[in-house]
Write an enzyme that holds these catalytic residues in place. Structure first.
Site, short mmCIF file in Angstrom:
data_model
loop_
_atom_site.label_atom_id
_atom_site.label_comp_id
_atom_site.label_asym_id
_atom_site.label_seq_id
_atom_site.Cartn_x
_atom_site.Cartn_y
_atom_site.Cartn_z
N GLU A 248 -28.16 -27.29 13.93
CA GLU A 248 -26.74 -27.48 13.61
C GLU A 248 -26.52 -27.36 12.10
O GLU A 248 -25.58 -26.69 11.65
CB GLU A 248 -26.24 -28.84 14.09
CG GLU A 248 -24.79 -29.10 13.70
CD GLU A 248 -24.25 -30.43 14.20
OE1 GLU A 248 -23.12 -30.78 13.84
OE2 GLU A 248 -24.99 -31.12 14.94
N GLN A 285 -14.04 -10.10 -20.39
CA GLN A 285 -15.40 -10.63 -20.42
C GLN A 285 -15.53 -11.88 -19.55
O GLN A 285 -16.54 -12.06 -18.85
CB GLN A 285 -15.82 -10.96 -21.85
CG GLN A 285 -17.28 -11.40 -21.96
CD GLN A 285 -17.67 -11.78 -23.38
OE1 GLN A 285 -17.15 -12.76 -23.93
NE2 GLN A 285 -18.57 -11.01 -23.98
N LEU A 343 -10.00 -16.60 -10.00
CA LEU A 343 -9.81 -15.23 -10.48
C LEU A 343 -8.64 -14.53 -9.80
O LEU A 343 -8.13 -13.53 -10.31
CB LEU A 343 -11.09 -14.42 -10.28
CG LEU A 343 -12.27 -14.78 -11.19
CD1 LEU A 343 -13.50 -13.98 -10.80
CD2 LEU A 343 -11.92 -14.54 -12.66
N GLY A 345 -5.83 -15.98 -9.49
CA GLY A 345 -4.62 -16.54 -10.05
C GLY A 345 -3.77 -17.20 -8.98
O GLY A 345 -4.28 -17.75 -8.01
N GLY A 370 -23.11 -34.20 9.48
CA GLY A 370 -23.74 -35.17 8.57
C GLY A 370 -23.28 -34.86 7.16
O GLY A 370 -23.44 -33.73 6.69
#
Length: 385
Positions: A248, A285, A343, A345, A370
């Protein structure tokens, strides 16, 4: 990194599943979310395709596959398409091991052919309003009749996936009081016919995610369950649960891995198309660095999950290793999906894009099967702490 966990048979199966999802699931999935579950006949369709019973022994109408990796293929393709299969995973991935390992020959003859075809859908009822992850604290009771022919079941369960549509429910109940030195004793698993008098489906729980999967409260008031429908031996329920919880938790890890991978692909596609300040979001970047981090985490998730899959197929996946897989994969998936949503938005917060569904659906993976806090306890115990 190149993955080696799948072979040619898995990839052939993947194409079948992908085509099926595109043609028969994606166009109507929004309707399933609105009604809270797929139509009942969808599961029979899964049965026709051999998906429900792929691991059911051939003598009972199944595919007889030993590998659990076919389930991973389904998880990956569903996540990539931004859909779910309702309660399929509980039925096929969680419950089947209980039936194949614990059912008598007579029970297998009665249940497995219809299990594979989708004519009988199964759910499992462990959690109670006051127990959560503490299974030893279960208070639902089943008393054996004086003539020994049936049990009388009383109690309530909550957060039962597939509970609203199930035809049979594996109910974990107390057939004997817990001893002071062994709270885990006295638990038994009964396979309850949901058409039985006294069985009732209560409130359908409205969740923030997994909208196409029904989750319900169940109650039992004097439900008569024939002794022939007891699964395994009386009083050994906790040991059976412990044995099957590893798969599971692997299932949950697989779902998290599939969702993280899908989120990364959705984010990459989005930032390439979306422009800000006159250039694609992908050109910044920060975008590149965030996606580089996400890609690295997804690779790590796959390595952990694939290793667990190999161990499971070899019959060597321990409870502690399953806990490690669930803990790491679900926590890392949460981080990845959150970054990928950012990313997008504002559009990431709308249901127009699949990233929002992945975000909402994946959050529960750190809770069910769990909680991750319980996973840490299991791992710590394995360390001798």
């Amino acid at each position: 990194m190149k993955r080696t966990v799948f072979d040619e048979d898995h990839e052939t199966f993947r194409k079948t599943v992908r085509d099926f999802i595109a043609k028969e699931v994606v166009p109507v999935h929004h309707e399933w979310e609105q009604q809270g579950h797929p139509p009942r006949d969808f599961y029979r369709r899964l049965g026709e395709l051999g998906i429900l019973g792929i691991q059911v022994p051939e003598e009972f109408g199944g595919g007889g596959e030993a590998s659990f990796k076919f389930a991973a293929v389904i998880a990956e393709e569903a996540a990539a398409a931004g859909v779910t299969f309702g309660s399929y995973s509980v039925h096929s991935n969680l419950i089947l091991p209980y039936l194949t390992e614990l059912a008598t020959d007579e029970q297998k003859q009665r249940w497995l052919p219809s299990f594979a075809s989708g004519d009988l859908m199964f759910a499992i009822a462990m959690t109670e309003p006051g127990t959560g992850s503490d299974l030893a604290n279960i208070s639902t009771t089943a008393k054996l009749s004086d003539d020994g022919t049936h049990y009388v079941l009383d109690g309530a369960k909550t957060f039962i996936t597939g509970g609203a549509l199930a035809d049979r429910v594996l109910v974990v109940c107390r057939t004997a009081s817990a001893a002071t030195d062994d709270r885990r004793g006295g638990l038994t698993i009964l396979v309850v016919d949901t058409s039985s008098e006294g069985f009732d489906v209560g409130r359908k729980i409205d969740k923030i995610g997994l909208k196409a999967s029904d989750t319900a409260e169940l109650s039992f008031q004097g439900v008569r369950v024939p002794v022939e429908d007891r699964l395994g031996e009386e009083g050994k329920g906790f040991s059976y649960l412990t044995r099957n919880l590893a798969q599971e938790r692997l299932t949950i890890a697989m779902g998290a891995a599939a969702s993280a991978s899908a989120a990364l692909q959705h984010a990459i596609a989005y930032v390439r198309e979306r422009t800000v300040f006159g250039k694609p979001v992908a050109a910044f970047q920060n975008t590149k660095f965030v996606l580089a981090e996400c890609s690295t985490e997804v690779e790590a998730i796959h390595m952990m999950c694939d290793r667990a899959l190999d161990l499971n197929d070899a019959g060597e996946l321990t409870a502690a290793d399953a806990a490690r897989a669930k803990l790491f994969c679900t926590e890392a998936a949460g981080r990845v999906i959150d970054k990928c949503l950012q990313l997008h938005g504002g559009y990431g917060y709308t249901t127009e894009y699949p990233i929002a569904r992945l975000y909402a659906d994946t959050r529960v993976s750190r809770i069910y099967g769990g909680t991750n806090e319980v996973m840490k306890t299991i791992i710590a115990k394995d360390l001798g702490l």
